[in-house]
Design an enzyme around this catalytic site. Sequence first.
Site, PDB file in Angstrom:
ATOM      1  N   GLY A 264      17.080  -0.800 -73.630  1.00 18.64           N
ATOM      2  CA  GLY A 264      15.763  -0.247 -73.999  1.00 18.64           C
ATOM      3  C   GLY A 264      15.837   1.269 -73.948  1.00 18.64           C
TER       4      GLY A 264
ATOM      5  N   GLY B 284      13.238   3.813 -75.606  1.00 21.39           N
ATOM      6  CA  GLY B 284      11.833   3.884 -75.187  1.00 21.39           C
ATOM      7  C   GLY B 284      11.507   5.164 -74.434  1.00 21.39           C
ATOM      8  CD  GLN B 285       6.470   7.410 -71.485  1.00 26.21           C
ATOM      9  OE1 GLN B 285       6.169   6.308 -71.029  1.00 26.21           O
ATOM     10  NE2 GLN B 285       5.752   8.488 -71.274  1.00 26.21           N
TER      11      GLN B 285
ATOM     12  CG  ASP C 286      16.361   0.727 -78.319  1.00 25.49           C
ATOM     13  OD1 ASP C 286      15.722   1.044 -77.300  1.00 25.49           O
ATOM     14  OD2 ASP C 286      15.817   0.273 -79.354  1.00 25.49           O
TER      15      ASP C 286
ATOM     16  CG  ASP D 257      17.130  -9.129 -79.524  1.00 25.42           C
ATOM     17  OD1 ASP D 257      16.505  -9.013 -78.448  1.00 25.42           O
ATOM     18  OD2 ASP D 257      16.795  -9.939 -80.422  1.00 25.42           O
TER      19      ASP D 257
ATOM     20  CE1 TYR E 119       4.036  -3.397 -69.024  1.00 23.23           C
ATOM     21  CE2 TYR E 119       2.270  -2.770 -67.524  1.00 23.23           C
ATOM     22  CZ  TYR E 119       3.514  -2.537 -68.077  1.00 23.23           C
ATOM     23  OH  TYR E 119       4.239  -1.439 -67.684  1.00 23.23           O
TER      24      TYR E 119
ATOM     25  CE  LYS F 116       6.419  -3.988 -66.241  1.00 28.21           C
ATOM     26  NZ  LYS F 116       7.834  -3.777 -66.593  1.00 28.21           N
TER      27      LYS F 116
ATOM     28  CB  ILE G  28       5.776   7.577 -67.337  1.00 26.65           C
ATOM     29  CG1 ILE G  28       6.103   6.427 -66.392  1.00 26.65           C
ATOM     30  CG2 ILE G  28       6.861   8.651 -67.308  1.00 26.65           C
ATOM     31  CD1 ILE G  28       6.488   6.811 -65.014  1.00 26.65           C
TER      32      ILE G  28
HETATM   33  N1  SER Z   1       1.887   2.827 -68.589  1.00 25.10           N
HETATM   34  C1  SER Z   1       1.739   1.396 -68.518  1.00 25.10           C
HETATM   35  C2  SER Z   1       0.648   0.925 -69.401  1.00 25.10           C
HETATM   36  O1  SER Z   1      -0.316   1.640 -69.538  1.00 25.10           O
HETATM   37  C3  SER Z   1       1.475   0.958 -67.128  1.00 25.10           C
HETATM   38  O2  SER Z   1       2.646   0.699 -66.472  1.00 25.10           O
HETATM   39  O3  SER Z   1       0.719  -0.141 -69.909  1.00 25.10           O
END
Ligand code: SER
Length: 320
Positions: A8, A11-12, A34, A53, A142, A146, A172
């Site tokens: 990944g 990503g950010q 990625d 993938d 989500y 987690k 972040i």
């Molecule tokens: N930055 C994430 C979100 O907003 C939270 O971990 O989904």
Amino acid sequence: MKRILIVGAGGQIGSELVDYTRKIYGGNNVIAADLDESKLTKFQIDGPSEKLDALDGEKYHEIVKRYKIDTIYNLVALLSATGEKNPTLAWKINMGALENSLEIARQENCAVFTPSSIGAFGPNTPADNTPQDTIMQPTTIYGVCKVSGELLSNYYYYRFGIDTRSVRFPGIISYATPPGGGTTDYAVEIFYEAVKNKHYTCYLKPGTFLDMMYMPDALKACVELMEADPSKLIHRNSFNVTAMSFDPEMLADEIRKHIPEFKMDYNIDPIKQKIADSWPNSLDDSCARNEWGWNPQYNLAAMTMDMLEKIEEKYNKGLI
Ligand code: SER
């Protein structure tokens, strides 16, 4: 000797973690992977990269063996707001990537870092100074991923002795790669809009407090936790970490110290607002501080100053 695979990487977090870890461990010891090949170009100057993938367990395993990987950073995830648009896909990707990472780590004896999130908490969690060990009943897919991921990672540690470690990241904030589909994304978007248009329409209400962290601290957290002395770790998956807590008004006021004409208005996104309301206002991260020396460097003022400087630079070069 560390041989790191960052899955990944486009990503950010990954975009910056590749460079950060390459500076510490050497370019050839950090492999950027990625799904999207176009995102790998920037990593090819100073180290290896692979199109991957993360749901393709066979290819994932082959890469880990070929490069003799000993540490996996599994950064694959759909974020909270995107997850609500397609919960089955979010479960498939977020859990599928983790399952593959853990199983391959078990077979090849790798350490695994996976970010958890403030999203692992829910409306029943104490919202202020949220303890490390507390009620975790998230109401987003989500968050469900987690919490499940934290439990599964701990299971691999207890059952198979796999060195799994994780932090519960807050929002972040970074200037290099934009986040996508998160509830906390406003705290990044606001800087771009402040620099370009001196105006931002915020999708969260004033008074919505959330934990946040500037990217340099997030990178530091990843590496410091993976380098921590395992005998000091009472927790593993996952540590509360934070650097600041603010609401949209506080952030706008801080930006106005540098751009006095900046204006903010509101157009509330009900889905994102509901998600934000279900998350803590501020985390207690004392376990991370005590067990592995977590100590963030950027508060709201320092982060805002640096973000504006870096984004203005991009703007003046015509990059945004
Ligand atoms: N930055 C994430 C979100 O907003 C939270 O971990 O989904």
